[in-house]
Design a protein around this motif. Structure first.
Motif, mmCIF file in Angstrom:
data_model
loop_
_atom_site.group_PDB
_atom_site.id
_atom_site.type_symbol
_atom_site.label_atom_id
_atom_site.label_comp_id
_atom_site.label_asym_id
_atom_site.label_seq_id
_atom_site.Cartn_x
_atom_site.Cartn_y
_atom_site.Cartn_z
ATOM 1 N N THR A 347 -49.212 -36.003 -10.662
ATOM 2 C CA THR A 347 -49.166 -34.988 -11.706
ATOM 3 C C THR A 347 -48.023 -35.313 -12.659
ATOM 4 O OG1 THR A 347 -50.046 -33.278 -10.239
ATOM 5 C CG2 THR A 347 -48.798 -32.535 -12.162
ATOM 6 N N LEU A 348 -48.295 -35.266 -13.950
ATOM 7 C CA LEU A 348 -47.282 -35.521 -14.960
ATOM 8 C C LEU A 348 -46.867 -34.184 -15.569
ATOM 9 C CD1 LEU A 348 -48.831 -38.647 -16.737
ATOM 10 C CD2 LEU A 348 -47.502 -38.528 -14.615
ATOM 11 N N ALA A 349 -45.619 -33.822 -15.353
ATOM 12 C CA ALA A 349 -45.116 -32.529 -15.812
ATOM 13 C C ALA A 349 -44.092 -32.750 -16.912
ATOM 14 C CB ALA A 349 -44.499 -31.767 -14.649
ATOM 15 N N ASP A 350 -44.441 -32.322 -18.103
ATOM 16 C CA ASP A 350 -43.552 -32.410 -19.265
ATOM 17 C C ASP A 350 -42.932 -31.026 -19.435
ATOM 18 O OD1 ASP A 350 -42.298 -33.133 -21.575
ATOM 19 O OD2 ASP A 350 -44.107 -33.632 -22.691
ATOM 20 N N SER A 351 -41.625 -30.928 -19.171
ATOM 21 C CA SER A 351 -40.977 -29.624 -19.134
ATOM 22 C C SER A 351 -40.038 -29.454 -20.316
ATOM 23 C CB SER A 351 -40.176 -29.473 -17.836
ATOM 24 O OG SER A 351 -39.440 -28.271 -17.822
ATOM 25 N N LEU A 352 -40.111 -28.301 -20.954
ATOM 26 C CA LEU A 352 -39.172 -27.968 -22.009
ATOM 27 C C LEU A 352 -37.949 -27.315 -21.376
ATOM 28 C CD1 LEU A 352 -41.135 -26.476 -25.029
ATOM 29 C CD2 LEU A 352 -40.030 -28.693 -24.831
ATOM 30 N N GLY A 353 -36.840 -28.024 -21.443
ATOM 31 C CA GLY A 353 -35.600 -27.496 -20.906
ATOM 32 C C GLY A 353 -34.437 -27.979 -21.732
ATOM 33 N N SER A 354 -33.275 -27.464 -21.450
ATOM 34 C CA SER A 354 -32.069 -27.877 -22.148
ATOM 35 C C SER A 354 -30.896 -27.611 -21.235
ATOM 36 C CB SER A 354 -31.907 -27.098 -23.455
ATOM 37 O OG SER A 354 -31.579 -25.748 -23.180
ATOM 38 N N SER A 355 -29.712 -27.994 -21.678
ATOM 39 C CA SER A 355 -28.510 -27.690 -20.898
ATOM 40 C C SER A 355 -28.358 -26.189 -20.701
ATOM 41 C CB SER A 355 -27.266 -28.235 -21.611
ATOM 42 O OG SER A 355 -27.352 -29.625 -21.811
ATOM 43 N N GLU A 356 -28.900 -25.409 -21.634
ATOM 44 C CA GLU A 356 -28.741 -23.950 -21.604
ATOM 45 C C GLU A 356 -29.829 -23.219 -20.831
ATOM 46 O OE1 GLU A 356 -26.736 -25.594 -25.251
ATOM 47 O OE2 GLU A 356 -28.687 -25.858 -24.314
ATOM 48 N N GLY A 357 -30.789 -23.934 -20.268
ATOM 49 C CA GLY A 357 -31.822 -23.244 -19.512
ATOM 50 C C GLY A 357 -32.993 -24.144 -19.193
ATOM 51 N N VAL A 358 -33.749 -23.777 -18.173
ATOM 52 C CA VAL A 358 -34.962 -24.503 -17.815
ATOM 53 C C VAL A 358 -36.107 -23.507 -17.735
ATOM 54 C CG1 VAL A 358 -33.695 -26.279 -16.546
ATOM 55 C CG2 VAL A 358 -34.548 -24.275 -15.324
ATOM 56 N N GLY A 359 -37.330 -24.034 -17.798
ATOM 57 C CA GLY A 359 -38.503 -23.168 -17.671
ATOM 58 C C GLY A 359 -38.961 -22.535 -18.960
ATOM 59 N N PHE A 360 -38.559 -23.123 -20.117
ATOM 60 C CA PHE A 360 -39.040 -22.586 -21.390
ATOM 61 C C PHE A 360 -40.557 -22.725 -21.487
ATOM 62 C CE2 PHE A 360 -34.615 -23.500 -22.304
ATOM 63 C CZ PHE A 360 -34.228 -22.471 -23.151
ATOM 64 N N ALA A 361 -41.060 -23.909 -21.158
ATOM 65 C CA ALA A 361 -42.503 -24.158 -21.240
ATOM 66 C C ALA A 361 -42.808 -25.472 -20.538
ATOM 67 C CB ALA A 361 -42.962 -24.223 -22.703
ATOM 68 N N THR A 362 -44.063 -25.662 -20.162
ATOM 69 C CA THR A 362 -44.474 -26.898 -19.497
ATOM 70 C C THR A 362 -45.802 -27.381 -20.061
ATOM 71 O OG1 THR A 362 -45.559 -25.617 -17.741
ATOM 72 C CG2 THR A 362 -43.330 -26.401 -17.308
ATOM 73 N N SER A 363 -45.997 -28.677 -19.910
ATOM 74 C CA SER A 363 -47.275 -29.291 -20.239
ATOM 75 C C SER A 363 -47.642 -30.182 -19.055
ATOM 76 C CB SER A 363 -47.167 -30.123 -21.524
ATOM 77 O OG SER A 363 -48.371 -30.805 -21.783
ATOM 78 N N VAL A 364 -48.650 -29.781 -18.303
ATOM 79 C CA VAL A 364 -49.012 -30.487 -17.080
ATOM 80 C C VAL A 364 -50.326 -31.221 -17.282
ATOM 81 C CG1 VAL A 364 -49.612 -30.221 -14.641
ATOM 82 C CG2 VAL A 364 -47.805 -28.809 -15.642
ATOM 83 N N SER A 365 -50.308 -32.514 -16.961
ATOM 84 C CA SER A 365 -51.550 -33.289 -17.080
ATOM 85 C C SER A 365 -51.827 -34.013 -15.772
ATOM 86 C CB SER A 365 -51.455 -34.294 -18.235
ATOM 87 O OG SER A 365 -50.409 -35.215 -18.034
ATOM 88 N N ARG A 366 -53.104 -34.156 -15.500
ATOM 89 C CA ARG A 366 -53.556 -34.876 -14.307
ATOM 90 C C ARG A 366 -54.604 -35.895 -14.722
ATOM 91 N NH1 ARG A 366 -52.720 -29.566 -13.069
ATOM 92 N NH2 ARG A 366 -51.294 -29.142 -11.332
ATOM 93 N N ARG A 367 -54.850 -36.845 -13.842
ATOM 94 C CA ARG A 367 -55.833 -37.868 -14.162
ATOM 95 C C ARG A 367 -57.166 -37.201 -14.510
ATOM 96 N NH1 ARG A 367 -56.673 -42.671 -9.942
ATOM 97 N NH2 ARG A 367 -54.775 -43.462 -10.958
ATOM 98 N N GLY A 368 -57.731 -37.615 -15.630
ATOM 99 C CA GLY A 368 -58.992 -37.037 -16.086
ATOM 100 C C GLY A 368 -58.815 -35.931 -17.098
ATOM 101 N N SER A 369 -57.570 -35.450 -17.255
ATOM 102 C CA SER A 369 -57.286 -34.424 -18.265
ATOM 103 C C SER A 369 -56.457 -35.053 -19.364
ATOM 104 C CB SER A 369 -56.537 -33.242 -17.652
ATOM 105 O OG SER A 369 -55.236 -33.641 -17.257
ATOM 106 N N SER A 370 -56.384 -34.395 -20.495
ATOM 107 C CA SER A 370 -55.622 -34.926 -21.621
ATOM 108 C C SER A 370 -54.940 -33.767 -22.336
ATOM 109 C CB SER A 370 -56.550 -35.663 -22.585
ATOM 110 O OG SER A 370 -55.830 -36.292 -23.606
ATOM 111 N N VAL A 371 -53.647 -33.910 -22.548
ATOM 112 C CA VAL A 371 -52.863 -32.855 -23.185
ATOM 113 C C VAL A 371 -52.178 -33.426 -24.412
ATOM 114 C CG1 VAL A 371 -51.001 -31.186 -22.898
ATOM 115 C CG2 VAL A 371 -52.468 -31.759 -20.951
ATOM 116 N N SER A 372 -52.289 -32.734 -25.528
ATOM 117 C CA SER A 372 -51.711 -33.217 -26.776
ATOM 118 C C SER A 372 -50.190 -33.267 -26.700
ATOM 119 C CB SER A 372 -52.119 -32.306 -27.938
ATOM 120 O OG SER A 372 -53.516 -32.276 -28.077
#
Length: 566
Positions: A347-372
């Motif tokens: 699973t490829l997890a692209d996470s929006l985070g910063s030094s000031e916080g984590v869990g803003f947003a995520t983009s999760v892709s798996r084989r066979g799926s495609s995320v912009s």
């Protein structure tokens, strides 16, 4: 230690102190599974029992010098076992660690040590000369501890040897601690002076929720619950082995590593001083690594090249152990994700985070799926707000600021004014709002625009560099790109791009004016005209920080230097 600012009281009011300081969690893990590996660095394996024992001896040294609750200790180190051992030791005495960018020069180091009020510096022997050059100005520092000394890099006479301290010092007794003790994460300072983000241990532990979810356990609130989670990992044989590819002085690697250790897992670090994709895959294969942390395409592209070259040579890597590849800090392109899926079912997890916080947003892709690229789903504790605190509605076309609540830091060290700007009250609760802009689509997903501090104002229009960079990098002839605003009499600021070309492509052998026209036209196919670069500056390599993040100061110098010669 200063925690001044309205946010601190609001965040902590009514919070029950569980006593689960990370050092207490790690002591519990060491007692339960002393022979399991905690740290792996090349051929060197440190068991959990050794990890805790070595940290306790280093803590004894710190304690003997009066270092304890409210003090800060700087870690001026490459990735190595001593980085995490030192973290454990500092937490044991209830002090906070300070991450140090090992690319800093003397003036930057002096600022960081002074701003953080560090009372101890644990440094790599290779950095001894640089520390020595400013040592006379560091009146607060009570001990200098030298790591990795050898025949070339000796322990200076004004420091003590890390190995000697660990070998000869009596272990400090265990003490009671607070889950409100702090960890300091200094920002990169790419658009201003670095700032120390104050993370309480309670919030750090909450960031490990995904790791504990592997065995369907909540975040522990007691030592007994830590023990229960460890039994579950053992029964299911699902211990996490993490390889943080980026430096531990970067938030993505550090926060993930701390969380994996809280769950009794193993952290595998690379021995090279700079990123080596071949070494990474060898380490994944040899240690059966289950999770990687990277920072976008700066890591993903050389990793893909290494996989392709190994396969072409008839010696493909066995990366079947991989379950998750996590990226945070910069945009991770759809093209790179799709290519990685050709090699692994992780699973490829692209996470929006910063030094000031984590869990803003995520983009999760798996084989066979495609995320912009740059398309994310908001986290459960996140939202997008206008500057006056009104929530941006899906499909409205409004731009807003990303915000996250819940387990967040409590402010910036010794900077109440900046703390009030970033940790803000919306809808009756405190949110971390570091300055990233986004639009909320009709389906509730968000499109990340970029950090407002790097935003380019050109003829009254706002241009976010990341959006233009991704358009440029989508061209097969582009290896990397940074986009900056350059002062311009007509536009106020003109959009300039600093670009390195991919080897072996037709662009690499083309006239520079033809390349510029091709890339600008390529951007026009994806972006409004005002967002497209006015000028392209070709360089051999786009410089980035060791964490893979853009170095906009360097890019501005490269752009203005090139512009002055045109």
């Amino acid at each position: 230690m200063s925690c001044t600012g309205h946010s601190y009281g609001e965040l902590m009011s009514g919070a029950e102190d569980t006593g689960l300081n990370l050092a207490t969690v790690w002591e519990t893990v060491a007692d339960i599974q002393p022979t399991r590996p905690a740290l792996i660095h090349g051929e060197r394996v440190t068991t959990w029992g050794e990890f805790d024992s070595r940290a306790a001896r280093l803590a004894g040294h710190l304690d003997a010098r009066g270092i304890g609750h409210g003090d800060n200790v700087a870690l001026y180190l490459h990735n190595c076992p001593e980085y995490l051992e030192s973290t454990h030791a500092v937490f044991k005495v209830r002090a906070a660690t300070v991450n140090v960018n090992y690319r800093y020069l003397e003036s930057e180091l002096l600022y960081l040590f002074e701003n953080s009020e560090s009372v101890a510096i644990i440094f790599d022997a290779a950095f001894a000369e640089r520390v020595d050059s400013i040592r006379g100005q560091l009146d607060r520092v009570r001990t200098f501890i030298c790591v990795g000394a050898d025949e070339v890099n000796l322990v200076p006479d004004w420091a003590v040897s890390y190995d000697e301290v660990v070998a000869t010092t009596e272990a400090m007794d265990r003490i009671e601690r607070s889950d409100q003790d702090l960890w300091l994460l200094y920002t990169g300072g790419t658009t201003g002076s670095p700032k120390g983000v104050m993370w309480p241990h309670s919030s750090l532990l909450q960031t490990a929720a995904a790791t504990f979810a592997v065995v369907k356990r909540p975040i522990p609130t007691s030592v007994d619950e830590v023990a229960d989670a460890l039994r579950a990992f053992a029964d299911l044989k699902k211990w996490v082995k993490l390889l943080p590819a980026a430096p531990l002085m970067h938030g993505t690697s550090a926060i993930t590593a701390l969380g994996v250790l809280c769950a009794g897992g193993t952290v595998v670090t690379l021995t090279s001083r700079s990123f080596d994709a071949d070494e990474l895959w060898h380490a994944v294969q040899a240690n059966r690594v289950s999770q990687l942390t990277i920072v976008g395409d700066a890591f993903a592209k050389p990793m893909l090249q290494s996989l392709e070259e190994a396969a072409a040579a008839g010696q493909p890597f066995d990366i079947s152990s991989l379950r998750v590849v996590l990226s945070s800090g910069v945009m991770w392109s759809k093209e790179s994700k799709d290519a990685i899926h050709d090699w692994t079912s992780a699973t490829l997890a692209d996470s929006l985070g910063s030094s000031e916080g984590v869990g803003f947003a995520t983009s999760v892709s798996r084989r066979g799926s495609s995320v912009s690229t740059a398309r994310f789903v908001l986290g459960p504790n996140a939202g997008v707000f206008t500057d006056d605190g009104r929530r941006v509605m899906p499909g409205s076309g409004e731009r807003g600021l990303l915000a996250v609540g819940g387990a967040i830091p409590i402010g910036y060290y010794n900077d109440p004014a900046k703390s009030a700007e970033t940790f803000r009250t919306f809808e009756g609760r405190v949110w971390s709002v570091p300055g990233d802009f986004a639009e909320v689509e009709a389906d509730g997903t968000i499109r990340l625009l970029g950090r407002g501090s790097a935003c380019i104002n050109t003829a009254g229009e706002k241009v976010y560099p990341e959006e233009v960079e991704e358009a440029l990098k989508s061209h097969p002839g582009v290896r990397d790109a940074n986009v900056v605003g350059v002062p311009d009499d007509k536009w106020g600021s003109a959009v300039h791009a600093v670009v390195s070309l991919a080897a072996g492509t037709w662009l690499a052998g083309t006239d520079s004016q033809a390349i510029e026209a091709t890339l600008i036209n390529h951007c026009r196919e994806q972006l409004s005209g005002y967002k497209c670069p006015k000028v392209i500056h070709l360089v051999d390599e786009v410089e980035r920080g060791p964490n893979g993040k853009p170095d906009y100061k360097w890019a501005f110098t490269a752009a203005t230097g090139s512009a002055s010669q045109r």
